[in-house]
Structures are given as C-alpha cells and as structure tokens.
Design a protein around this motif. Structure first.
Motif, PDB file in Angstrom:
ATOM      1  N   PRO A 191      25.641 -52.640  26.569  1.00 36.28           N
ATOM      2  CA  PRO A 191      26.094 -53.298  25.337  1.00 36.28           C
ATOM      3  C   PRO A 191      25.059 -53.215  24.218  1.00 36.28           C
ATOM      4  O   PRO A 191      25.394 -53.336  23.051  1.00 36.28           O
ATOM      5  N   CYS A 192      23.774 -53.033  24.589  1.00 36.40           N
ATOM      6  CA  CYS A 192      22.724 -52.952  23.577  1.00 36.40           C
ATOM      7  C   CYS A 192      21.507 -52.242  24.168  1.00 36.40           C
ATOM      8  O   CYS A 192      21.392 -52.087  25.386  1.00 36.40           O
ATOM      9  N   LEU A 193      20.612 -51.819  23.296  1.00 37.77           N
ATOM     10  CA  LEU A 193      19.406 -51.117  23.731  1.00 37.77           C
ATOM     11  C   LEU A 193      18.309 -52.134  24.014  1.00 37.77           C
ATOM     12  O   LEU A 193      17.950 -52.931  23.148  1.00 37.77           O
ATOM     13  N   THR A 194      17.762 -52.101  25.242  1.00 44.96           N
ATOM     14  CA  THR A 194      16.651 -52.995  25.601  1.00 44.96           C
ATOM     15  C   THR A 194      15.346 -52.199  25.540  1.00 44.96           C
ATOM     16  O   THR A 194      15.357 -50.965  25.638  1.00 44.96           O
ATOM     17  N   PRO A 195      14.214 -52.878  25.390  1.00 46.14           N
ATOM     18  CA  PRO A 195      12.924 -52.166  25.364  1.00 46.14           C
ATOM     19  C   PRO A 195      12.696 -51.320  26.612  1.00 46.14           C
ATOM     20  O   PRO A 195      12.147 -50.217  26.534  1.00 46.14           O
ATOM     21  N   GLU A 196      13.139 -51.842  27.776  1.00 46.86           N
ATOM     22  CA  GLU A 196      12.948 -51.099  29.038  1.00 46.86           C
ATOM     23  C   GLU A 196      13.789 -49.823  29.064  1.00 46.86           C
ATOM     24  O   GLU A 196      13.333 -48.767  29.507  1.00 46.86           O
ATOM     25  N   LEU A 197      14.999 -49.950  28.567  1.00 45.33           N
ATOM     26  CA  LEU A 197      15.893 -48.784  28.529  1.00 45.33           C
ATOM     27  C   LEU A 197      15.343 -47.727  27.567  1.00 45.33           C
ATOM     28  O   LEU A 197      15.433 -46.519  27.814  1.00 45.33           O
ATOM     29  N   LEU A 198      14.746 -48.183  26.479  1.00 42.50           N
ATOM     30  CA  LEU A 198      14.142 -47.274  25.508  1.00 42.50           C
ATOM     31  C   LEU A 198      12.918 -46.579  26.110  1.00 42.50           C
ATOM     32  O   LEU A 198      12.680 -45.391  25.883  1.00 42.50           O
ATOM     33  N   ARG A 199      12.160 -47.330  26.919  1.00 41.75           N
ATOM     34  CA  ARG A 199      10.906 -46.814  27.496  1.00 41.75           C
ATOM     35  C   ARG A 199      11.155 -45.679  28.483  1.00 41.75           C
ATOM     36  O   ARG A 199      10.372 -44.747  28.603  1.00 41.75           O
ATOM     37  N   ILE A 200      12.280 -45.736  29.198  1.00 46.75           N
ATOM     38  CA  ILE A 200      12.581 -44.704  30.210  1.00 46.75           C
ATOM     39  C   ILE A 200      12.668 -43.325  29.568  1.00 46.75           C
ATOM     40  O   ILE A 200      12.396 -42.320  30.222  1.00 46.75           O
ATOM     41  N   PHE A 201      13.014 -43.282  28.282  1.00 41.19           N
ATOM     42  CA  PHE A 201      13.188 -41.986  27.620  1.00 41.19           C
ATOM     43  C   PHE A 201      11.906 -41.163  27.619  1.00 41.19           C
ATOM     44  O   PHE A 201      11.931 -39.955  27.356  1.00 41.19           O
ATOM     45  N   GLN A 202      10.781 -41.781  27.931  1.00 39.79           N
ATOM     46  CA  GLN A 202       9.515 -41.039  28.043  1.00 39.79           C
ATOM     47  C   GLN A 202       9.615 -39.922  29.093  1.00 39.79           C
ATOM     48  O   GLN A 202       8.883 -38.942  29.035  1.00 39.79           O
ATOM     49  N   ASN A 203      10.522 -40.073  30.061  1.00 40.66           N
ATOM     50  CA  ASN A 203      10.716 -39.037  31.088  1.00 40.66           C
ATOM     51  C   ASN A 203      11.376 -37.771  30.537  1.00 40.66           C
ATOM     52  O   ASN A 203      11.315 -36.713  31.159  1.00 40.66           O
ATOM     53  N   MET A 204      12.025 -37.886  29.360  1.00 38.53           N
ATOM     54  CA  MET A 204      12.884 -36.798  28.901  1.00 38.53           C
ATOM     55  C   MET A 204      12.114 -35.543  28.503  1.00 38.53           C
ATOM     56  O   MET A 204      12.564 -34.416  28.740  1.00 38.53           O
TER      57      MET A 204
END
Length: 974
Positions: free
Chosen positions: A680-693
């Motif tokens: 439903p929304c972007l959380t800081p943790e969800l944003l942080r995972i993108f470092q794997n990309m």
C-alpha cells in the motif's frame, strides 16, 4: 629443468604438499603451480610416480599434477605448451612397463595415458595400441591387469570422440583389434568358469576382474566402432554369445556364496552384459533387429517365469525390464499409419515384436507385474509401520528409488499397457471385478493384491477412460473403502485416495467433489496414520489443479482443510514432505485468493521458524518462497504485516554476494515483485532492499526481465522517493547495459524510462538525461527495429508533450552535437516520426504521438508549417484509433478518456486488482493520453493556428493536406 638436479627439489616440495600443516602445504602448492610451465617438470613427475620405492602419497600427488598438466599444456596450441621433444619422451616413458602395484595410482596412470591418447593417438602415438595389445598377452598377472586397465581407459576415451575424422579413426582401430578383443574376452571368461568349477575362488576373482575389463573394452568397440554392425559376423556372433554367457554366469551365481569376494564382481559383470545389449539397442536399433526375439525371450523368461527363481537379483531384473521397455517403445520399430511409408527394417522389427507379444504372453506379463512385482513386500510394510513418512516419500519418488525395482516395474506396465491396451484392458478389468465387495481382513495377501490392482488401475487411468465408469465405482465401492477403519486395511485406504487422485483429471464428475472433500478431510484428521495424511495432499493438489475445480464447492471445507494441512506441515519431519505440503497449501491459497485471509494466521506465524530451520535445505526454502508469493497475493495490502519476516527473506534471496542466491534468486525476485505490487505504501526497509539491484543488473542473466518489472513497480509505488535515491545509479547501470544487450532487453530499459517520464514528467527527463541523446539519435537515424523505434517515439512524445522546455534544451544540445541547425534537426525528426508512425502499434502511444506533434502548434516556424501536412495526417490516424461513434447520438467520443477512478467489480473466477493496478489507474487519471480529448485538442490547436496566421494564410496551409484527410478531419470535428 634439469632432471637430475630438479628431482630432489621437486620430490621435497611434493612431500611438503602432502602435509596436513597449512603453513607447510600452501607454499609448496604455490611452488608447484609456478613449476607447471617449466620445461622438464613433467619428466621429473614421471620419474617420481614410477619410482615404487617412494611414499605412496607423494607418488599419488605427482600423478595428479601430471594429469592436470595434460589438460592444460599438452595441446600444441595451449599457452606454455610442452615441447614436442618432451612429449615424445613422456609418451615412451608412460608405456615402458605396466607394473604399478597400487590400484588407485594404476587407475590414475591409465586415465592420464587415455588423456594423452585422446590428443595424440594414433597419429603422434602409433605404438600405443600395439604395445597395449602385446602387454595384455604377458603371463605376469600384475602387468596383464594394468595393461588391460589402460586398454579399457584408452578405448573408452577414443570412443567418446565425436568429430567425423575421429570417428573414422576409431572405426579403423576397431576393425584392427576387434578379433583380438573378442578372443581376449573369451579366454578370460573360460578361465573364470573353469576356476569356479574347481572351487578356486581366489584365482576366479582375478580372472573375473580381467573378464570385466575385457568386456568393458568390447562394449565400447561394439557400440561405437561400427557404422552398420549387423553386417559384421564377429559383432553379431559376440552379441549372440552374450546371452549364452549371461546364462552361464547366472547359473554360477547359485554356487557362489553371498559373502564371497566373487559375488559382487559377478553381479557387476552380469549387469555389464545387459548394458552391452541396452547400449547397442540405443545406438543401432535396426542392427538390433536380429536380437529382438532372443532379447525378449531371455528377459521375459528370467523376469516373468520360474526360470529366474534363485538366480536373478534386483538390478538384473531392472535391466531386463529396461530392455523389454526399450524394444516395446522404440520409435524405429513402429510402422507409420500409412504402412507404405515405413521402411522394410521397421516392418521386420514390428513383425518380430507382434509375433512375440501374443495374448498369452501379454496376459502373463500383466498378471505377473501386478500380482508379483506390484505387491508391497514385508520390508516395505515394516518400514511403513516404523516410519510411515519415509515410506511414503520414497514410494512417491524419493531419489533413492530412482534406479530401483518398483518404479521400473510401474514404468514397464504403463508402456506395455499403452502399446497393447486393447489386449490388456479386459485382463485388468477382470482382475478388478474379481476384487469387488468386502475383503477378508485376515487375508493379508488378498489385501496386498487389491492394493496392487488398484495401483495398476491408477497407472493406466488414461488408457481405461472408455472402459471404466469411475464415478459409479467411486460411489459404490471406493468411497466405502475409504471409511473402513480396520488397522489391516491401511494399505487400501491409502491406495484408494491415491487412485482417486490419478483419475480426477481423467474422469470424475464435478458433483462428486464435495463428497470427496469430506473423505479427504476425514483422512487428514486421522493423525495416527501419517501416510494417509501425506498421500491425501497429492489428491488435493490434483483437485485444485483440475480445470473443473469450483471455488464454491471447496469453500465450506477451506477452514478445516487448511488447518489440517498446516498441522500436517508441522508434524512431518522430512524436507521432501514439507516441500510437498507447502506446495499444496500454496495451491489452496492461489485458488481461493482473498478468501484465505481469515485462516492464514497460523501459517504466517510458523513460516519464520520453518525458514530458520531450513537453513541447510535450499530447496525447502524455495518452497517457502513460493508459498510466500501466493500468501502475499492472497493477503493483498494486508501483506504489509508480514514485512518484518518477508523483507529480510527477499534481501537474502536476491543478494548475489550470498551463496544461497544460486537456489533462491528466481523465486526471491518473484516474491519481491508481488510484494511491491501489493504494497500500500513504500517503507524505508522496502526502499533499502533496492541496494541489491545494481549487482543483479550486472549479472545480465535470464532474470533481467523480472528486475525491470521490479524497477517499474518501485516507480509506480513512490517515484519521487525512489528516484531521488536511486535514479543516478539506475541511469549508470542502464548506460552500461545498453552497450551489450538484446533488442528485447533494450526495449525493457526504454520502457522503464518511459514510465519514469509518465509518472514524473518534470524531473524525469533531467534524471535520465544521459540516456535521451541516444533516443533522439535513434529517431533521427531511423532505428531499424520497429519495437525499439516505437519506444523511442513514446519517450520523445512524453518529453515533447509534457516538458516542452526540456525538449527545447535537448534539441539545442543535439543540434550542437550533430552540427546542424535547430530548425533543420526539428524538421528531420518530425519527418522521421511521420514516416515511422506505423511502427507504433499501441493505441496509447499512437494518441500520444498525435498529441505531442500537435503541441508544436500554433507556430510561425516555417519548418513546423512545412511539416503541417504530416502532423495533420498523424492526428487523423490517431482519431481513427481512439474515436468511437455513440450509436444513440451519432456523435464521436474519445474512448481513452477517463474521468474518475472506479473499483472494478471482480467475479469469483477473476483475481482482484493489486495495489499496483489501482496505482496505475490513478496515474492514468493524470495522463494526457487519458485526460485530454484528441478531438478537442486538434480543434483548439487548429483554431489557435488560424488565429495566429489569419484566415487566408491558414486556408493556404490547410490546402497542403490531402482533401480526403481534410474530409475525414471535418467529420470527426463536427
């Protein structure tokens, strides 16, 4: 490297390299690595490993270094290749004598001689084969064995070469030594049989080893050494002799004690005989035609009659069944539907098969398979009692049974029943009819026979479609049998639920499913009988996957089924079982979707514990990931509550620096994607995972497509936060990827950029500015791939329509880079856009192009006025794409316009929209493609152009447009 002075030094370093102390071992290994390319090093190694007085471990290491050196430096084209002089010396040294006393070292020497032979024999090493042939004739036992061992490895290696020239050389070699190989094998075989008769087991064991090796040589020569072996009398003579020798060896097994040193070797030799036949059949099916009759007679005799009693063993039975199966299924032996199209060889083979498989033979094979080989053994029943879960896992396909008897018998039954179903269907139905009614609980054999017959009916379900009224059988017999609670009836209850699972997708009325759900629930509740509970999920899975599945029928049982399956997941201990139960739970969640929400609490609490316990079991973790995927889809926005567990799992699974990613990455990416789609929304943790990309994009693997989907999902979820943090890194990654990527990959990258511009038309062009010049050049140069050109135009259309100021800056930049006037470049771009409009197939992009080019109006610019005709042509094409006529009013309206967001009504069979689907709908409400009427936009732009130019000049401008196009435009604008 001087041999005399170096030998002592190399020997000392090799000795250090065998040390357990790493402080001694590591420097020694480094030194040996440096010597690998030194001239003379391998000559020193040869002297060391052929010196039998030295330490065995040192000699073993010397052989291994020599063998690895052949792989790296023997070929002439290899860097640091050995000199021809040293190779000549080494070849001579390797075959000077065959007297290595240590078996393991002797095997390694044989292998390395074979490696050299692969490169050099026969051209650079013509003396190898004659030397081996002479050496296997000597009387000394050790030399004879070692030479024969080398002969085998050389033959095996040369037989594996596949180039035409190498095949020709092997055919020539085979023709020159085949007679000798046959006589050698016969000699050792006769010697062994004589020694067994005299009771000299020690001597017989040595002769049997030589028989085995000479047979291995003959196997390679026979299978790979002839183009048309059936024309060679010696080959066919040897193959016919195989049957006689097999009989002799099987009879020998009666007189050899189970614990005898000969017993294991004898069984290996017997199996090797069968491998000769199987390999020959596989490689030369038409040459095998002359052996079909004898192979079938031999195999059926030993496996399906009393002839095999007391002599056959499990692996031999498996091989005989494989031989029968390969003959029955062989495509080369099946005539075409039009007999005239079949070759004479095929017809001959088919004739032999048909003559052999008479009704009595087929009936006996079928009865014997079902009533003998399908029966549960005492060992299996004991295992069931002691460990029902292990028993069920193994019986349903555990790895340890891959080459064992039961699955082999079942496959043979399926193949024979498929080939001869008209003959065998009445036989099997008669067996079924004889078992109708109640079974005497005291008669264990009768229970086991019923289990076996039901197994056969399940395996042959598709073949029996027209012959069995399964619905009636289920109602009148099988359902009642599921309810028998007697302890001795356990095998039947388990078999019946499995049998129903086999028939669900073949023939099972939808109306009967609720009754079956009830029966399965009762079995799952029987906590003392784990094997029912473990078998039942197989049937549930078949029910869920069947195209006639109806959610409304299943919902009354959903809570109890899900709860019982969850309890089973907790109770079972084996990894395979947990994986399967998890898979079934996933199927349940997938089928009922949102309606699972009230019942998943227990599973959600248990999965973190199971994930922790499965640290060493990556395949179980894959199953957990799959379950989480379906769980997130079922929970929708509520899946946010799983984030404390879910996000670390995604982090680990998609981190390429972590070893488990090899197993978990594909499922991890899919879980990441569905998590974003349902967030439903972007959380800081969800944003942080993108470092794997970043590392994932560098991999450029088959997972790139999902990576791009994940990037798009972040853009739709929260473009400003996401792009602020990662746009620069993404842009760099994309620039690198575009240097070497497929057309499909290129389009995926461009679509990401297009989505950024759609979501953020003001900042987007600035963030991805480094990519836009290549897009502009692609348009000007007339990109040859339509799908790429279409995407280029989509991107440029967004910039031109929604950020005119940035477009102007980009146009100036490109004019400077290309050394052209701004107006000239603009004119070229419009011309190419008009010319390649047909490359755009998506209606949204076609409307976007019309809006974008119209946005250049009103204008006094002579270039734009010069291209006015093309702009109007595109606009009218756009109108044809998007305008629909209102049947009531007779007026036209833009079918792409959206005025407000409506929650779509979802039917029972449809999946509800994800949070991302909703976000895309809301975004569309801000998109000019869906908010601006093309009809109105054209009208306003033309009116403004008319006001700017005046009536007369505007009329002159309109005259540049084709009259037919003007007429169509007027009709749309009425």
């Amino acid at each position: 490297m001087d041999l005399n002075s170096a030998s002592t030094v190399v020997l000392q370093v090799l000795t250090q390299a065998t040390s357990q102390d790493t402080a001694v071992l590591k420097p020694a290994e480094e030194q040996l690595k440096q010597w690998e390319t030194q001239p003379g090093f391998y000559s020193v190694l040869l002297n060391i490993f052929t010196n039998h007085s030295l330490d065995v471990n040192v000699r073993w290491l010397a052989v291994l270094y020599f063998k690895n050196g052949i792989d790296r430096y023997w070929r002439r084209v290899a860097p640091h290749a050995l000199s021809e002089e040293e190779k000549t010396s080494l070849r001579a040294g390797l075959i000077t004598n065959f007297n290595e006393p240590v078996n393991q070292i002797a095997t390694q020497i044989s292998v390395l001689i074979a490696k050299v032979a692969r490169v050099d024999c026969p051209r650079q090493w013509p003396e190898l084969i004659p030397t081996l042939v002479e050496s296997v004739k000597v009387q000394d036992d050790l030399q004879q064995h070692r030479a024969l061992l080398t002969f085998y490895h050389v033959t095996k290696t040369l037989a594996s070469k596949r180039l035409a020239a190498d095949r020709k050389l092997f055919y020539d070699l085979t023709s020159s030594i085949y007679s000798f190989a046959c006589s050698l094998w016969n000699h050792h075989t006769d010697t062994f049989l004589q020694q067994i008769c005299t009771g000299d087991e020690a001597a017989a064991a040595n002769s049997l080893e030589r028989t085995l090796l000479s047979l291995k040589v003959l196997r390679k020569l026979t299978v790979h050494g002839f183009v048309e072996p059936h024309w060679n009398a010696e080959v066919m003579g040897f193959l016919h002799a195989v049957f006689e020798r097999l009989k002799q060896f099987l009879e020998c097994s009666r007189s050899i004690r189970a614990e005898s040193i000969c017993r294991d070797r004898l069984e290996k030799t017997i199996i090797l005989f069968t491998k000769v036949l199987l390999d020959f059949l596989d490689q030369h099916p038409f040459s095998f035609t002359a052996l079909i009759q004898r192979s079938l007679e031999f195999s059926v005799s030993y496996v399906f009659t009393e002839a095999g009693e007391g002599v056959v063993f499990e692996q031999f039975i498996v091989q005989c069944m494989n031989l029968i199966k390969m003959i029955v299924k062989n495509y080369a032996y099946k005539p075409s539907k039009n007999i005239e199209d079949s070759s004479p060889e095929t017809l001959e083979a088919h004739k032999i098969k048909t003559a052999f498989f008479t009704y009595p033979t087929l009936m006996e094979i079928c009865r014997r398979l079902v009533t003998h080989y399908f029966l549960l053994t005492k060992e299996e029943l004991t295992m069931w009692e002691e460990d029902p879960e292990s028993f069920t896992v193994e019986e349903t396909g555990g790895d340890s049974w891959k080459y064992s008897l039961r699955p082999c018998t079942e496959v043979l039954f399926i193949d024979i029943f498929h080939e001869y179903n008209q003959t065998l269907t009445p036989v099997l139905l008669e067996m079924v009819h004889s078992l109708q009614g109640s079974t005497n609980m005291e008669n264990t054999n009768a229970i086991l026979i019923k289990d076996a017959v039901y197994n056969a009916v399940g395996l042959a379900a598709y073949e029996l479609f027209d012959s069995v009224d399964f619905d009636q059988w289920f109602k009148n017999q099988l359902l009642a049998e599921l309810q028998v609670s007697h302890d001795r009836y356990k095998p039947i209850r388990r078999r019946v639920i499995w049998l129903i699972g086999q028939w669900i997708s073949v023939k099972f009325k939808s109306d009967l499913r609720p009754v079956l759900y009830e029966a399965i629930r009762n079995l799952l509740q029987d906590r003392d009988l784990v094997s029912y509970s473990v078998t039942s999920p197989f049937t549930i899975q078949h029910l869920l996957n069947d195209f006639e599945f109806r959610t409304d029928q299943f919902l009354p049982y959903l809570e109890s089924m899900f709860t019982l399956l969850f309890q089973l997941l907790q109770e079972v201990t084996q990894c395979d079982t947990k994986m399967h139960v998890l898979h079934v739970l996933s199927c349940v969640i997938e089928r009922v979707n949102m309606q699972i929400r009230p019942y998943v609490g227990c599973l959600v609490q248990y999965l973190p514990l199971l994930w922790k316990q499965s640290e060493e079991h990556n395949m179980l973790r894959c199953a957990i990931l799959t379950t989480l995927i379906h769980l997130v889809q079922g929970l929708g926005a509520d899946s946010k509550n799983l984030y404390p567990f879910l996000l670390p799992v995604i982090q680990l699974s998609t981190d390429v620096s972590q070893p488990p990613h090899v197993y978990l990455l594909e499922d991890g990416l899919e879980l990441w994607l569905v998590t974003l789609e349902n967030s439903p929304c972007l959380t800081p943790e969800l944003l942080r995972i993108f470092q794997n990309m970043s590392a994932l994009l560098e991999l450029s693997s088959e997972n790139l497509k999902n990576c791009f989907k994940i990037i798009n999902a972040y853009i739709f979820l929260s473009s400003s936060e996401f792009l602020q943090m990662y746009a620069a890194d993404l842009c760099r990654s994309f620039c690198e990827l575009l240097k070497d990527i497929t057309t499909e990959g290129q389009v995926q990258i461009l679509k990401v950029v297009e989505n950024v511009l759609k979501v953020n038309p003001v900042l987007g062009p600035q963030m991805f500015q480094p990519l836009l010049p290549s897009v502009f050049r692609g348009i000007i140069d007339g990109e040859r791939y339509p799908v790429v050109m279409s995407t280029y135009l989509g991107i440029m259309g967004r910039v031109l329509l929604q950020n005119a100021r940035f477009f102007s800056l980009l146009l100036s930049q490109m004019a400077c880079e290309l050394g052209q006037e701004v107006d000239q470049l603009l004119g070229n771009m419009i011309e190419m856009w008009v010319d390649r409009m047909d490359n755009i197939t998506q209606p949204e992009r076609r409307k976007l192009s019309a809006l974008a080019l119209l946005s250049l109006l009103p204008s006094l610019n002579s270039v734009i006025q010069d291209k006015f005709c093309g702009i109007i042509n595109i606009s009218v094409e756009g109108l044809h794409d998007v305008m629909t006529e209102d049947s009531e009013t007779g007026t036209y309206k833009d079918c792409m316009l959206m005025s407000h967001f409506e929650e779509p009504k979802v039917t029972e069979d449809e999946e509800p929209p994800t949070e991302q689907d909703k976000r895309k709908k809301i975004l569309a409400l801000k998109d000019p493609v869906h908010t601006v009427s093309l009809q109105q936009f054209i009208y306003e732009k033309l009116k403004a152009q008319q006001e700017l130019l005046g009536e007369q000049s505007f009329h002159a401008l309109m005259e540049t447009v084709d009259t037919e196009i003007v007429a169509q435009l007027q009709e749309f604008l009425q």
